[in-house]
Every structure is written in C-alpha cells, then in structure tokens.
Write an enzyme that holds these catalytic residues in place. Structure first.
Site, PDB file in Angstrom:
ATOM      1  N   HIS A   1      67.296  26.154 -26.908  1.00 28.60           N
ATOM      2  CA  HIS A   1      65.820  25.441 -26.879  1.00 28.60           C
ATOM      3  C   HIS A   1      66.185  23.130 -27.199  1.00 28.60           C
ATOM      4  CE1 HIS A   1      63.941  28.315 -29.000  1.00 28.60           C
ATOM      5  NE2 HIS A   1      63.514  28.973 -27.934  1.00 28.60           N
TER       6      HIS A   1
HETATM    7  C1  FAD Z   1      67.586  31.563 -21.245  1.00 24.49           C
HETATM    8  C2  FAD Z   1      66.304  30.812 -22.041  1.00 24.49           C
HETATM    9  C3  FAD Z   1      65.573  31.253 -22.593  1.00 24.49           C
HETATM   10  C4  FAD Z   1      63.969  30.464 -23.611  1.00 24.49           C
HETATM   11  N1  FAD Z   1      63.166  31.213 -23.982  1.00 24.49           N
HETATM   12  C5  FAD Z   1      62.436  30.929 -24.318  1.00 24.49           C
HETATM   13  C6  FAD Z   1      61.394  31.291 -25.206  1.00 24.49           C
HETATM   14  O1  FAD Z   1      61.265  32.067 -24.663  1.00 24.49           O
HETATM   15  N2  FAD Z   1      60.225  30.580 -24.835  1.00 24.49           N
HETATM   16  C7  FAD Z   1      60.154  29.157 -24.898  1.00 24.49           C
HETATM   17  O2  FAD Z   1      59.216  28.720 -25.542  1.00 24.49           O
HETATM   18  N3  FAD Z   1      61.051  28.275 -24.426  1.00 24.49           N
HETATM   19  C8  FAD Z   1      62.208  29.278 -24.446  1.00 24.49           C
HETATM   20  N4  FAD Z   1      63.301  28.301 -24.188  1.00 24.49           N
HETATM   21  C9  FAD Z   1      63.181  26.864 -23.788  1.00 24.49           C
HETATM   22  C10 FAD Z   1      61.602  26.620 -23.216  1.00 24.49           C
HETATM   23  O3  FAD Z   1      62.259  27.431 -21.889  1.00 24.49           O
HETATM   24  C11 FAD Z   1      62.289  25.048 -22.266  1.00 24.49           C
HETATM   25  O4  FAD Z   1      62.409  24.564 -23.593  1.00 24.49           O
HETATM   26  C12 FAD Z   1      61.232  24.014 -21.272  1.00 24.49           C
HETATM   27  O5  FAD Z   1      61.417  24.681 -20.045  1.00 24.49           O
HETATM   28  C13 FAD Z   1      61.955  22.831 -21.373  1.00 24.49           C
HETATM   29  O6  FAD Z   1      61.293  22.054 -20.406  1.00 24.49           O
HETATM   30  P1  FAD Z   1      61.456  20.925 -19.843  1.00 24.49           P
HETATM   31  O7  FAD Z   1      60.074  21.077 -18.442  1.00 24.49           O
HETATM   32  O8  FAD Z   1      61.944  20.031 -20.603  1.00 24.49           O
HETATM   33  O9  FAD Z   1      62.659  20.993 -18.380  1.00 24.49           O
HETATM   34  P2  FAD Z   1      63.136  22.742 -17.279  1.00 24.49           P
HETATM   35  O10 FAD Z   1      61.837  23.710 -17.518  1.00 24.49           O
HETATM   36  O11 FAD Z   1      64.385  23.106 -17.573  1.00 24.49           O
HETATM   37  O12 FAD Z   1      63.016  22.021 -16.506  1.00 24.49           O
HETATM   38  C14 FAD Z   1      64.254  20.623 -15.494  1.00 24.49           C
HETATM   39  C15 FAD Z   1      63.876  20.721 -14.183  1.00 24.49           C
HETATM   40  O13 FAD Z   1      64.279  19.722 -14.000  1.00 24.49           O
HETATM   41  C16 FAD Z   1      66.058  19.901 -12.893  1.00 24.49           C
HETATM   42  N5  FAD Z   1      66.451  19.472 -12.504  1.00 24.49           N
HETATM   43  C17 FAD Z   1      67.467  19.107 -13.798  1.00 24.49           C
HETATM   44  N6  FAD Z   1      68.172  18.020 -13.289  1.00 24.49           N
HETATM   45  C18 FAD Z   1      68.129  17.721 -11.947  1.00 24.49           C
HETATM   46  C19 FAD Z   1      68.095  16.454 -11.187  1.00 24.49           C
HETATM   47  N7  FAD Z   1      69.058  15.714 -11.116  1.00 24.49           N
HETATM   48  N8  FAD Z   1      67.747  16.386  -9.780  1.00 24.49           N
HETATM   49  C20 FAD Z   1      66.354  17.158  -9.413  1.00 24.49           C
HETATM   50  N9  FAD Z   1      66.037  17.988 -10.510  1.00 24.49           N
HETATM   51  C21 FAD Z   1      67.037  18.075 -11.690  1.00 24.49           C
HETATM   52  C22 FAD Z   1      66.074  21.781 -13.258  1.00 24.49           C
HETATM   53  O14 FAD Z   1      66.639  22.049 -12.049  1.00 24.49           O
HETATM   54  C23 FAD Z   1      64.772  21.819 -14.271  1.00 24.49           C
HETATM   55  O15 FAD Z   1      63.714  22.531 -12.807  1.00 24.49           O
HETATM   56  C24 FAD Z   1      64.028  29.401 -23.278  1.00 24.49           C
HETATM   57  C25 FAD Z   1      65.142  28.654 -22.316  1.00 24.49           C
HETATM   58  C26 FAD Z   1      66.160  29.435 -22.112  1.00 24.49           C
HETATM   59  C27 FAD Z   1      67.319  28.423 -21.044  1.00 24.49           C
END
Ligand code: FAD
Length: 537
Positions: free
Chosen positions: A472
């Site tokens: 997280h």
């Molecule tokens: C294994 C795992 C289990 C988890 N379990 C839970 C759970 O059960 N419940 C829960 O609430 N949370 C859980 N989390 C945490 C939660 O999923 C994340 O906090 C949340 O998805 C973050 O959202 P975000 O939009 O900030 O980032 P992300 O969803 O990570 O999205 C970022 C996106 O940007 C893309 N990206 C990054 N850099 C670049 C670039 N330079 N160019 C183009 N694209 C790029 C990535 O590929 C990705 O698709 C878990 C996370 C993981 C990894």
C-alpha cells in the site's frame, strides 16, 4: 521521434485511478482524451479468476516487480514491491479487499490544510463509484448503481467464521460493515468482484466505455517524461514496445496517475523534484519541488503462519484432491468455490492496547498455509494471519540515482521504533486469537515465529527479519500547502500549470486500511475538479 496526436487531456497510467479518470473525462464528448498505459490490455484469465492473485503478484507480464533498496529497519533486507502493469493497474493484481479507511483519516487531511477532503466531503465520491451487491448495508454509506461491483465473497472458507468466533472470545467484536465511517472489529471482507470474478477498474470503468470515439487508449506505451514549455506541461514523451519514441500533445492538461512509485518517478525524470537530486543524476531542473518522492508511507506487515491437522483450510494434499476437483467444477459451473477466493478473505481492525483512540492494527487472515520461505505454495494445510500497522510513523522515499533505469525505492519500513513496538503487540494478539477455540480445534502448530520465540526481544528480531509490506505505498506526491507538498488540494502540481497528479501518491498520510478504494475515490473527486476547472478556465 514521431507525433502521436493532440488531445485535451493525456492521462498517464490506466490503473485504479487512471481508468476512473478516463471514464469520467471522456463522458464529455467535446473532450479528446488519451489514456497511456505502460502495460498490456487485461486479457489474462489469471486476472478474472480471483485465486489468480497468487500468480499475479509474481508475474512479470502484468507486474513491475519492483524491489526495495536494502531496508535499514529490516536488517538490510530488500523486499518485493509488486505494482500492476496492465490496464486496471494494481486493481488488476491486488487482493480485491474493499476498504476505505476511517473517518478520522480524511478529517486529518482537511485539518492539515487539504480543504474539501474531510470524510463528509469524500463520502459521496466513494458512493458514486460503488455498486454494492449487499442490499443490507446502510445506503447512507454505500452506492448501489456505480460502475464498480463490491460483493460479499461467494464461498468464504469456514475458517473465517472460526477466526471471528475466536476473536470474540477475546472481546473483539464482529464488524458488520467495514466501510461504515469508524470500522472496528473483525469480519469477512467485501471484495471488488462481480459475479465471482475480479472487477478491476479496467473492467468496471473502461470496458463499458471502450467504444467512445473521444477516448483513445494506448497500451504498452511507457511515458518517459512530461514535456514542458515555460512552466507549463504541454504533453508527454513515451516509448512504445518496439523502442520507438512518440510525443503526445495535451492542449489542456497532463494528468499523472502512474501510482505512488510511477508518478513521482515521472516527475523526477521531467526535472520536477528536489533540485540537488535531479542535478545529481544529470537532469535539468524545471522546478525545485523538494517533496517529490518523499513522504512514502506503507503498511508494514508480518505473518504468523501455522500448519493445521484439519483439512478445512485451503491447501494442497492428497486428502484434499476430491475437494480441489469439486472446487474446479464449482468455478466452471457458477464462478464459485476456492477459485473465487481472494485468499485474504477475512480480518479486521483492532487496537494494540485499550488506550489507543482508534484501531491501529489490521488483520488479514488467509485460510491457507502461506509459504514462509518464498514459494508460491507449500504442501499441506494451515492458516496465515497477517498483522499490519495502520498509521506507521516510518517514512521512505522514491528517488533516482541515474537518468535511466529503475527508481530507488526505500519503503523505510520499521525505521520508527514505535511501528516495531506496535507490531510486537499485534503478533501477540494474532497468536492469542489462533490459540482460542474454535481456531484451536483445527490442530494448529506455529511455523513462524515458532514456539521458542516469546520474549519482546525475540519477537522484535523475528519481525525485523520477516516483516514486509502489504503493498500500500502512498504519499510520494503529497497534497498540501507546506514546502514538502507536491500538489494543492485541487491536485495541481505546485508551480507548474497544466499538470496534476491523481492517484494514491497524493495522500498526505496513509489511510487506516487498504488503498484501492481510496485511490478510486481520489480519481472520482479529481475528475470533478478537472471538469469544473475546465469550465472556469
Ligand atoms: C499485490 C497487491 C495486492 C493489493 N491488495 C489490495 C487489496 O486487497 N485491497 C486494496 O484496497 N488495495 C490493495 N492493494 C493496493 C491497491 O491496489 C493500490 O493502492 C491501488 O491500486 C493504487 O492505485 P493507483 O491508481 O495509485 O496506482 P496503480 O493502480 O498501480 O496504477 C498505476 C498505473 O500506471 C501505470 N504506469 C506506471 N508508470 C507508467 C509510465 N511511466 N507510463 C505509463 N504507465 C505507467 C502502471 O502500469 C499502472 O497501470 C494491493 C496492491 C498490490 C500490488
């Protein structure tokens, strides 16, 4: 370098937040939106089948598979930092637990100067995204017609109820709704699943609008930097899978939704961040923003793992073969059985001591024997009880030491002594629950920490040698007004026009729970701000 086109908004990252933004912004047909995602489309069956989570945390095709720098608080160990790299981002590989956090988390953001982010102000955005399938929950806190399906687990393992009953014997009450404003107690988590299958943000927010003519989705395209002209973001430069570089123009804004590792890293590579660091790796400073990549917070976690004589918990054994076969059929004929399990089925929020003002620890129980030595599965049955610190005091960072290659991730886990002390109490509580009936009747024997580890010093040593993250990370582009803040309360990068960050990285402090639902809420609110600011521009 080729030109890839001109858009009103370029969204970088199609993850939990980015997919929501792409949906909401493209709802206005007058806007041309481009969503750029480094990973592929989400066609893999491992994404749809919930149990596929076991595979996805180690799968190089859909996961950045980052690793930390040696962690000072963990005896110099490195730990893995999985992050989704696929449409849906981390929501496509995560544990699907649907949790928002505690009212006080958001009220603290507002008190620290993030006007409009208090609990009452963000609640409508949680509700807007949600289609909760449990009609019994209070509609004041839950949406029923949003894009994201939130469901009760189809076939939770009976061990989950035993865990709740055992906790009850220690005066830990059941929690009827983990997403009421002040969750406390234990229960079975709700999950982001639709009809037994994972409902990532790609499936919930992108699939229904994929044919909109004004929404352009580029996959397998990694953004290298934000392009700037006189203090304004004008577009992005990206690298396609074949190595060619392309430039996209953003007439109005570039929105970074690349997550808590990706977003600060793109800023650093664009010359926006701590000036000395950028000069150190040979970059050109565009804006000296000392907070970029700092303030990294994550839930530090450690497991108690037991093997069991009973075969009620999931596991691989000769005796379990008929059940495994039956579970396969349950999936084929109705998306049920073990394959619909997210593994972290139950848990809850507890106080490490009665004097705590609110829960400071979270449990995730896996009704199965997780490997204590890094394997995907172990032979046999058992239970694994995760304990994590909800509001850690430790801080880490995302930095760069060279212009190319991967960022340096320091989660800073357990660098604050207070976090270690809380985890010691948490492990003691976890063990106490596992010893109670009806958990005890599963014939549990502890593999780690092991019966010989009983003293505080022994437990501290065990934790430092075994603690990890529950994935997280947040806070690396923190919202706020002080010198360490990266974005303001409308998520605009300080000092740069036409550039926002909208994802989990903007949290000034980590929420008391899992971070997917909060990232989605941030995008729902961010979308409203972007659309409103467009009209007033
Ligand atoms: C294994 C795992 C289990 C988890 N379990 C839970 C759970 O059960 N419940 C829960 O609430 N949370 C859980 N989390 C945490 C939660 O999923 C994340 O906090 C949340 O998805 C973050 O959202 P975000 O939009 O900030 O980032 P992300 O969803 O990570 O999205 C970022 C996106 O940007 C893309 N990206 C990054 N850099 C670049 C670039 N330079 N160019 C183009 N694209 C790029 C990535 O590929 C990705 O698709 C878990 C996370 C993981 C990894």
């Amino acid at each position: 370098m080729s030109e890839g086109g001109e858009f009103d908004f370029v969204i970088v990252g199609g993850g939990s937040a980015g997919a929501v933004l792409a949906n909401r912004l493209s709802a206005d047909p007058a806007l041309r939106i481009c969503l750029v995602e480094a990973g592929p489309r989400d066609g893999s069956p491992f994404i749809g089948i919930p149990l596929g989570v076991m595979w996805l945390t180690k799968d190089a095709r859909h996961n950045w598979l980052f690793s930390t720098a040696p962690q000072a608080g963990l005896n110099g160990r490195t730990v893995s930092v999985p992050r989704g790299k696929v449409l849906g981002g981390s929501s496509a590989i995560n544990g699907m637990v649907y949790i928002r956090g505690h009212r006080a988390d958001y009220d603290a953001w507002a008190e620290a100067g993030c006007t409009g982010w208090d609990y009452d102000s963000v609640l409508p955005y949680f509700r807007r995204s949600e289609a909760n399938r449990n009609a019994g929950l209070d509609a004041a806190f839950h949406g029923s017609d949003g894009p994201l399906a939130v469901s009760d687990l189809r076939n939770p393992n009976p061990v989950d109820l035993d865990f709740m009953e055992a906790a009850g014997r220690l005066q830990i009450r059941p929690c009827a709704d983990f997403n009421a404003p002040e969750p406390e107690g234990v229960g079975i988590y709700q999950v982001t699943q639709k009809d037994g299958k994972r409902h990532s943000t790609a499936r919930a927010f992108l699939a229904p609008v994929i044919r909109r003519g004004n929404l352009h989705i580029l996959t397998e395209a990694e953004v290298i930097r934000v392009d700037m002209a006189t203090g304004r973001a004008t577009g992005v430069t990206l690298r396609r899978k074949d190595g060619t570089e392309q430039r996209l123009t953003a007439r109005r804004e570039v929105v970074l939704s690349a997550g808590a590792i990706g977003s600060p890293d793109i800023l650093l590579r664009s010359g926006i961040g701590p000036a000395a660091q950028i000069r150190g790796f040979g970059g050109t400073v565009v804006a000296d923003l000392p907070g970029v990549g700092q303030n990294l917070q994550d839930h530090v976690d450690v497991m108690v793992i037991c093997k069991s004589r009973s075969r009620t918990p999931y596991g691989i054994s000769v005796g379990a073969l008929p059940r495994l076969a039956a579970d396969g059929l349950k999936w084929i004929f109705g998306n049920g059985g073990m394959l619909s399990s997210n593994m972290v089925e139950a848990g809850g929020f507890v106080r490490s001591s009665p004097g705590e003002p609110r829960p400071d620890l979270q449990f995730h129980i896996i009704p199965g024997r997780k490997s204590h030595r890094g394997r995907m599965v172990e032979y046999g049955h058992g239970v694994s009880l995760h304990t994590c610190v909800l509001r850690p005091e430790s801080r880490g960072s995302v930095t760069r030491s060279s212009a190319t290659g991967r960022p340096v991730i320091d989660l800073g886990l357990l660098t604050a002594e207070a976090d270690l002390a809380r985890l010691v109490k948490g492990v003691r509580l976890a063990r106490a629950i596992l010893r109670e009936e009806p958990m005890a009747r599963h014939g549990l024997s502890e593999i780690i920490p092991g019966d010989d580890v009983q003293s505080d010093e022994g437990l501290k040593g065990f934790i430092q040698q075994n603690a990890r993250t529950v994935y997280h990370p947040v806070g690396t582009c923190a919202m706020g007004r002080g010198p360490a803040a990266v974005v303001d309360e409308r998520l605009r990068v300080h000092g740069i026009s036409g550039l926002r960050v909208v994802d989990a990285s903007i949290m000034p402090t980590i929420v008391s729970g899992n971070t997917n639902a909060p990232a989605i809420m941030i995008a729902e609110k961010g979308a409203d701000m972007i659309l409103a600011d467009r009209l007033s521009a």
